[in-house]
Design an enzyme around this catalytic site. Structure first.
Site, PDB file in Angstrom:
ATOM      1  N   GLY A  35      -0.110   7.440   6.257  1.00  0.00           N
ATOM      2  CA  GLY A  35      -0.952   6.360   5.761  1.00  0.00           C
ATOM      3  C   GLY A  35      -1.015   6.383   4.240  1.00  0.00           C
ATOM      4  O   GLY A  35      -0.250   7.101   3.572  1.00  0.00           O
ATOM      5  N   HIS A  74       6.832   9.636  17.001  1.00  0.00           N
ATOM      6  CA  HIS A  74       5.594  10.096  16.348  1.00  0.00           C
ATOM      7  C   HIS A  74       4.494   9.068  16.580  1.00  0.00           C
ATOM      8  O   HIS A  74       3.381   9.395  16.992  1.00  0.00           O
ATOM      9  CB  HIS A  74       5.850  10.280  14.844  1.00  0.00           C
ATOM     10  CG  HIS A  74       4.608  10.403  14.008  1.00  0.00           C
ATOM     11  ND1 HIS A  74       3.802   9.325  13.698  1.00  0.00           N
ATOM     12  CD2 HIS A  74       4.007  11.478  13.426  1.00  0.00           C
ATOM     13  CE1 HIS A  74       2.785   9.720  12.970  1.00  0.00           C
ATOM     14  NE2 HIS A  74       2.892  11.024  12.787  1.00  0.00           N
ATOM     15  N   ASN A  75       4.819   7.813  16.325  1.00  0.00           N
ATOM     16  CA  ASN A  75       3.806   6.771  16.485  1.00  0.00           C
ATOM     17  C   ASN A  75       3.374   6.632  17.940  1.00  0.00           C
ATOM     18  O   ASN A  75       2.225   6.294  18.227  1.00  0.00           O
ATOM     19  CB  ASN A  75       4.344   5.426  15.976  1.00  0.00           C
ATOM     20  CG  ASN A  75       4.314   5.360  14.461  1.00  0.00           C
ATOM     21  OD1 ASN A  75       4.267   6.386  13.799  1.00  0.00           O
ATOM     22  ND2 ASN A  75       4.353   4.163  13.908  1.00  0.00           N
ATOM     23  N   LYS A 130      10.287   8.963  14.076  1.00  0.00           N
ATOM     24  CA  LYS A 130       9.037   8.354  13.578  1.00  0.00           C
ATOM     25  C   LYS A 130       8.456   7.420  14.642  1.00  0.00           C
ATOM     26  O   LYS A 130       7.240   7.330  14.829  1.00  0.00           O
ATOM     27  CB  LYS A 130       9.302   7.586  12.268  1.00  0.00           C
ATOM     28  CG  LYS A 130       8.071   6.843  11.729  1.00  0.00           C
ATOM     29  CD  LYS A 130       6.938   7.804  11.408  1.00  0.00           C
ATOM     30  CE  LYS A 130       5.626   7.271  10.940  1.00  0.00           C
ATOM     31  NZ  LYS A 130       5.192   5.967  10.985  1.00  0.00           N
ATOM     32  N   ASN A 136       8.800   1.399   8.855  1.00  0.00           N
ATOM     33  CA  ASN A 136       8.862   1.739  10.283  1.00  0.00           C
ATOM     34  C   ASN A 136       9.943   0.899  10.949  1.00  0.00           C
ATOM     35  O   ASN A 136       9.669   0.062  11.806  1.00  0.00           O
ATOM     36  CB  ASN A 136       7.508   1.460  10.942  1.00  0.00           C
ATOM     37  CG  ASN A 136       6.565   2.648  10.834  1.00  0.00           C
ATOM     38  OD1 ASN A 136       6.994   3.797  10.785  1.00  0.00           O
ATOM     39  ND2 ASN A 136       5.279   2.358  10.786  1.00  0.00           N
ATOM     40  N   SER A 184       5.150   9.316   7.310  1.00  0.00           N
ATOM     41  CA  SER A 184       3.850   9.222   7.974  1.00  0.00           C
ATOM     42  C   SER A 184       2.750   9.820   7.120  1.00  0.00           C
ATOM     43  O   SER A 184       2.968  10.768   6.376  1.00  0.00           O
ATOM     44  CB  SER A 184       3.884   9.951   9.315  1.00  0.00           C
ATOM     45  OG  SER A 184       2.591   9.910   9.884  1.00  0.00           O
ATOM     46  N   GLY A 191       4.236   1.651  -0.544  1.00  0.00           N
ATOM     47  CA  GLY A 191       5.191   1.722  -1.648  1.00  0.00           C
ATOM     48  C   GLY A 191       4.510   2.186  -2.921  1.00  0.00           C
ATOM     49  O   GLY A 191       5.009   3.067  -3.636  1.00  0.00           O
ATOM     50  N   VAL A 231       0.823  -1.214   0.000  1.00  0.00           N
ATOM     51  CA  VAL A 231       0.000   0.000   0.000  1.00  0.00           C
ATOM     52  C   VAL A 231       0.860   1.269   0.000  1.00  0.00           C
ATOM     53  O   VAL A 231       0.684   2.168  -0.836  1.00  0.00           O
ATOM     54  CB  VAL A 231      -0.909  -0.003   1.262  1.00  0.00           C
ATOM     55  CG1 VAL A 231      -1.649   1.309   1.395  1.00  0.00           C
ATOM     56  CG2 VAL A 231      -1.891  -1.149   1.184  1.00  0.00           C
ATOM     57  N   ALA A 268       9.461  -3.863   8.099  1.00  0.00           N
ATOM     58  CA  ALA A 268      10.672  -3.655   8.916  1.00  0.00           C
ATOM     59  C   ALA A 268      11.191  -5.003   9.420  1.00  0.00           C
ATOM     60  O   ALA A 268      10.456  -5.981   9.475  1.00  0.00           O
ATOM     61  CB  ALA A 268      10.321  -2.759  10.096  1.00  0.00           C
ATOM     62  N   ARG A 290       9.272  -8.059  -5.591  1.00  0.00           N
ATOM     63  CA  ARG A 290       9.849  -9.396  -5.747  1.00  0.00           C
ATOM     64  C   ARG A 290       8.841 -10.350  -6.410  1.00  0.00           C
ATOM     65  O   ARG A 290       7.626 -10.106  -6.368  1.00  0.00           O
ATOM     66  CB  ARG A 290      10.268  -9.950  -4.389  1.00  0.00           C
ATOM     67  CG  ARG A 290       9.075 -10.170  -3.499  1.00  0.00           C
ATOM     68  CD  ARG A 290       9.458 -10.676  -2.155  1.00  0.00           C
ATOM     69  NE  ARG A 290       8.210 -10.893  -1.407  1.00  0.00           N
ATOM     70  CZ  ARG A 290       8.124 -11.464  -0.239  1.00  0.00           C
ATOM     71  NH1 ARG A 290       9.209 -11.892   0.367  1.00  0.00           N
ATOM     72  NH2 ARG A 290       6.969 -11.622   0.365  1.00  0.00           N
ATOM     73  N   GLU A 348       1.030   9.234  18.626  1.00  0.00           N
ATOM     74  CA  GLU A 348      -0.185   8.758  17.938  1.00  0.00           C
ATOM     75  C   GLU A 348      -0.956   7.765  18.827  1.00  0.00           C
ATOM     76  O   GLU A 348      -2.175   7.878  18.983  1.00  0.00           O
ATOM     77  CB  GLU A 348       0.261   8.098  16.618  1.00  0.00           C
ATOM     78  CG  GLU A 348      -0.792   7.373  15.828  1.00  0.00           C
ATOM     79  CD  GLU A 348      -0.142   6.624  14.635  1.00  0.00           C
ATOM     80  OE1 GLU A 348       0.499   7.271  13.789  1.00  0.00           O
ATOM     81  OE2 GLU A 348      -0.281   5.377  14.566  1.00  0.00           O
ATOM     82  N   TYR A 349      -0.248   6.802  19.407  1.00  0.00           N
ATOM     83  CA  TYR A 349      -0.908   5.793  20.262  1.00  0.00           C
ATOM     84  C   TYR A 349      -1.680   6.471  21.399  1.00  0.00           C
ATOM     85  O   TYR A 349      -2.833   6.149  21.661  1.00  0.00           O
ATOM     86  CB  TYR A 349       0.141   4.872  20.895  1.00  0.00           C
ATOM     87  CG  TYR A 349       0.507   3.617  20.136  1.00  0.00           C
ATOM     88  CD1 TYR A 349       0.912   3.675  18.813  1.00  0.00           C
ATOM     89  CD2 TYR A 349       0.478   2.370  20.757  1.00  0.00           C
ATOM     90  CE1 TYR A 349       1.291   2.536  18.136  1.00  0.00           C
ATOM     91  CE2 TYR A 349       0.849   1.218  20.091  1.00  0.00           C
ATOM     92  CZ  TYR A 349       1.260   1.302  18.785  1.00  0.00           C
ATOM     93  OH  TYR A 349       1.628   0.162  18.123  1.00  0.00           O
TER      94      TYR A 349
HETATM   95  C1  6PG Z   1       1.762   6.735  10.078  1.00  0.00           C
HETATM   96  C2  6PG Z   1       1.288   5.601  10.913  1.00  0.00           C
HETATM   97  C3  6PG Z   1       1.775   4.315  10.328  1.00  0.00           C
HETATM   98  C4  6PG Z   1       1.031   3.104  10.842  1.00  0.00           C
HETATM   99  C5  6PG Z   1       1.208   2.870  12.298  1.00  0.00           C
HETATM  100  C6  6PG Z   1       0.174   1.927  12.850  1.00  0.00           C
HETATM  101  O1  6PG Z   1       2.450   7.562  10.644  1.00  0.00           O
HETATM  102  O2  6PG Z   1       1.435   6.790   8.894  1.00  0.00           O
HETATM  103  O3  6PG Z   1       1.784   5.719  12.202  1.00  0.00           O
HETATM  104  O4  6PG Z   1       3.147   4.265  10.526  1.00  0.00           O
HETATM  105  O5  6PG Z   1      -0.307   3.244  10.573  1.00  0.00           O
HETATM  106  O6  6PG Z   1       2.476   2.314  12.420  1.00  0.00           O
HETATM  107  O7  6PG Z   1       0.751   1.319  13.916  1.00  0.00           O
HETATM  108  P1  6PG Z   1       0.051   0.190  14.736  1.00  0.00           P
HETATM  109  O8  6PG Z   1      -0.352  -0.885  13.765  1.00  0.00           O
HETATM  110  O9  6PG Z   1       1.064  -0.253  15.704  1.00  0.00           O
HETATM  111  O10 6PG Z   1      -1.150   0.837  15.350  1.00  0.00           O
END
Ligand code: 6PG
Length: 632
Positions: free
Chosen positions: A296, A352-353, A349, A268, A294, A175, A173, A242, A194, A356-357
């Site tokens: 999505g 950042h996540n 990053k 990531n 970041s 890439g 998605v 990753a 691949r 986000e959490y």
């Molecule tokens: C972003 C998101 C992306 C991904 C998360 C989801 O910045 O575009 O953070 O990297 O959606 O890694 O992480 P989880 O699956 O751990 O919720």
């Protein structure tokens, strides 16, 4: 131009070579026809040729190749199985190599079906043993029909002089979306995925089929051809999972690359892996850039936030491309910048996540309080959240939450049909580990991570709720006061979440001498990324004058007014049976952080009591340690 179509016996080099020669209007030559009779005799009897047999034949062909080259070109079909033979053939000219590549089983099948040819199929074994696939030239799979193979070779030759300036590996998605974004921004691009039989076949080619208007992209499922299609220094972006897959891909690329080429990891990845890869590739005279991306799928396609780090000379070579495709901040500047050395881009990053959490969990808790504590229906919650979206609580995550609360399936809220088990891929957990390593009190994040872990224990939760007869009860009465407090509490929780996230970045930056610029990091997070928000926009200015958000005058004013609301809301919710891990962790952290005299002296006394761990005294110089025999 002499094109040598080569490969083991039975790969189809004569058929393909002839068709290709027709298409190019070139004469065709079959290398086998230049063997002396003694070699032909040996092959007919199934006796493998030795180097002594082959070398005079190859030298003869070499002279022919030079003369065909001088006379305008030709296609030659020839086995040319190993480097030693190819070296002889290419001396004095620069032929184009096209390897016809196929599995032993497929070629055996074709040989078994072949009649009237002097090559004994029993020799296939020795041919595969001799075959050395080179890093240069093109490699074309023989799975397709000869006509299709010729089309493919023709396409490669046609584009040979129009090298792509950028390559993307991995057509998942992210890439695919980044590739389309680059191509839409007029970056001549090669894309590669691949080949995994029956699973991932012609994936890159299918992207082109799906987007026939894309004129800037070449598709490959063969790595050497993909690499050959790139101008030097090559810039190759990995958009693959990753971990081990990245190391594996790097190993596959190394023999195909030249000094100064740049591999960019846009997944990531854990920042310590990136630190290691930067050094490893430096030893090989290659450059490695780790970049957080970041936003999505939509962000990747229309403008993500991009966080590249590693050797500055390498980032300098790709930054202008990233600037083209990145989101733009309010003043029109691209949401990308050189972050710092080593894996600092992946590190930020990861943080950042983590922000986000906790942002997601805080929203979830606000929603939960409205739905279960105040007994509001989803439409009412949508209304409240929509008003929050108008002020300084506005954020992308709140915006999507509003959309979610407005999505119905057969007149029922879709959200109510989604199983309450929240997954995670690990970046939040990595930050918790890093926070522990650096002694940063990141309770807000650990609670957000653990809340997902508890959510996964669905069966146990369901059983226990029956055993304990637990069901949060809604309260009656006036909602408006509570809702006002809730909004302030939510914002206070967010400020704390951002403060701790950035303080983790500061601790790690100081340790590594990365010299991270927090105002700039906040700026590139104001658009394109998942945690973009009005608060992040304020943070750009705040971090330009301080590294410690909680001590910024504006933050002090806000927190003075709102932290009691956070305490009130968290207390009320817990009292009425709601789990509010991030709200409560936030207020606990904040109260801890603004309390001058904590009860930690009692812990020191206990440690000294049972383990003679010693303690410092308030009435003695710092660093002087005391021990008491607490009980004889
Ligand atoms: C972003 C998101 C992306 C991904 C998360 C989801 O910045 O575009 O953070 O990297 O959606 O890694 O992480 P989880 O699956 O751990 O919720």
């Amino acid at each position: 131009m002499v094109i040598i179509v080569y490969g083991v016996t039975g790969c189809g080099k004569t058929t393909v070579g002839q068709l290709l020669a027709e298409k190019l209007n070139f004469p065709f030559y079959d290398g086998d026809n230049f063997h002396p009779t003694s070699n032909v005799e040996k092959m007919r009897k199934g006796i493998p040729l030795t180097d002594e047999d082959r070398i005079p034949w190859l030298n003869n062909l070499r002279i022919k190749i030079q003369s065909w080259d001088r006379n305008g070109g030709a296609v030659l079909a020839c086995s040319a199985l190993n480097e030693k033979y190819r070296k002889i053939l290419k001396r004095g000219s620069n032929p184009i190599w096209v390897l016809l590549d196929g599995s032993r089983e497929l070629i055996q099948e074709r040989l078994d079906a072949r009649v009237g040819h002097f090559m004994n199929p029993a020799l296939l074994e020795s041919q595969f043993a001799t075959l050395e696939k080179p890093a240069y030239g093109y490699k074309v799979s023989i799975d397709s029909t000869p006509a299709e193979i010729v089309e493919q070779i023709h396409f490669l030759l046609k584009n040979m002089n129009e090298l792509s300036s950028f390559g993307v590996i991995g057509m998942g998605v992210m890439g695919k979306s980044l590739a389309l974004n680059l191509s839409n921004n007029d970056v001549p691009l090669s894309i590669y995925n691949r080949h995994v039989p029956n699973k991932e076949e012609k994936v890159a080619a299918k992207v082109l089929e799906q987007f026939p208007d894309q004129k800037n992209m070449l598709a490959f499922d063969d790595l050497p051809s993909f690499v050959t299609s790139l101008s030097t220094p090559r810039k190759i972006l990995l958009m693959i999972p990753a971990g081990k897959a990245v190391d594996h891909q790097i190993e596959e690329l190394i023999p195909l690359l030249s000094p100064g080429d740049i591999i960019i990891d846009g997944g990531n990845s854990f920042y310590k892996d990136t630190n290691r890869r930067v050094s490893y590739l430096e030893e090989k005279e290659l450059l490695f850039v780790g970049t957080g991306v970041s936003g999505g799928e939509e962000g990747a396609l229309k403008g993500p936030s991009i966080m590249p780090s590693g050797p500055k000379e390498a980032v300098d070579k790709v930054l202008s491309l990233f600037e083209k495709i990145a989101a733009k901040d309010k003043s029109g500047k691209p949401c990308t910048a050189y972050i710092g050395p080593e894996g600092s881009g992946h590190f930020i990053k990861m943080v950042h996540n983590s922000i986000e959490y906790a942002e997601m969990q805080a929203l979830t808790e606000a929603y939960f309080l409205m739905r279960r504590h105040l007994g509001m229906d989803p439409k009412e919650i949508f209304e409240v959240f929509s008003t929050w979206q108008e002020g300084d609580t506005a954020s992308y995550l709140l915006e999507i939450t509003c959309d979610i609360l407005n999505t119905y399936e057969d007149d029922e809220l879709l959200l109510d049909k989604i199983l309450d088990k929240a997954a995670q891929k690990g970046t939040g957990g990595w930050s918790v580990t890093t926070a522990l390593e650096y002694g940063v009190p990141y309770g807000v994040l650990s609670e957000a991570v653990m809340a997902r872990a508890i959510s996964f224990k669905k069966d146990e939760r369901s059983k226990a709720s029956q055993v304990y007869g637990h069901k949060p009860k809604a309260i009656s009465g006036d909602r408006s006061n509570f809702l006002e407090s809730l909004k302030d509490a939510y914002q206070a929780c967010r400020i704390i979440n951002h403060e701790v996230g950035f303080s983790l970045m500061k601790a790690v930056s100081d340790e590594h001498n990365w010299n991270l610029n927090f105002s700039e990091i906040a700026r590139i997070w104001t658009n394109g990324c998942i945690i973009r928000s009005s608060l992040m926009e304020s943070a750009v200015a705040w971090f330009s004058t301080t590294d410690n958000l909680l001590m910024h005058p504006e933050v002090i004013d806000r927190m003075k007014l709102s932290h009691q609301k956070l305490a009130f809301v968290a207390g009320e919710g817990i009292k009425h049976g709601l789990a509010l891990p991030v709200f409560s962790a936030a207020i606990n952290y904040f109260l801890g952080a603004i309390t001058a005299e904590s009860p930690a002296n009692l812990i020191q006394a206990q440690r000294d009591y049972f383990g003679a761990h010693t303690y410092e005294r308030v009435d003695a110089p710092e660093g002087k340690h005391f021990h008491t025999v607490w009980k004889e």
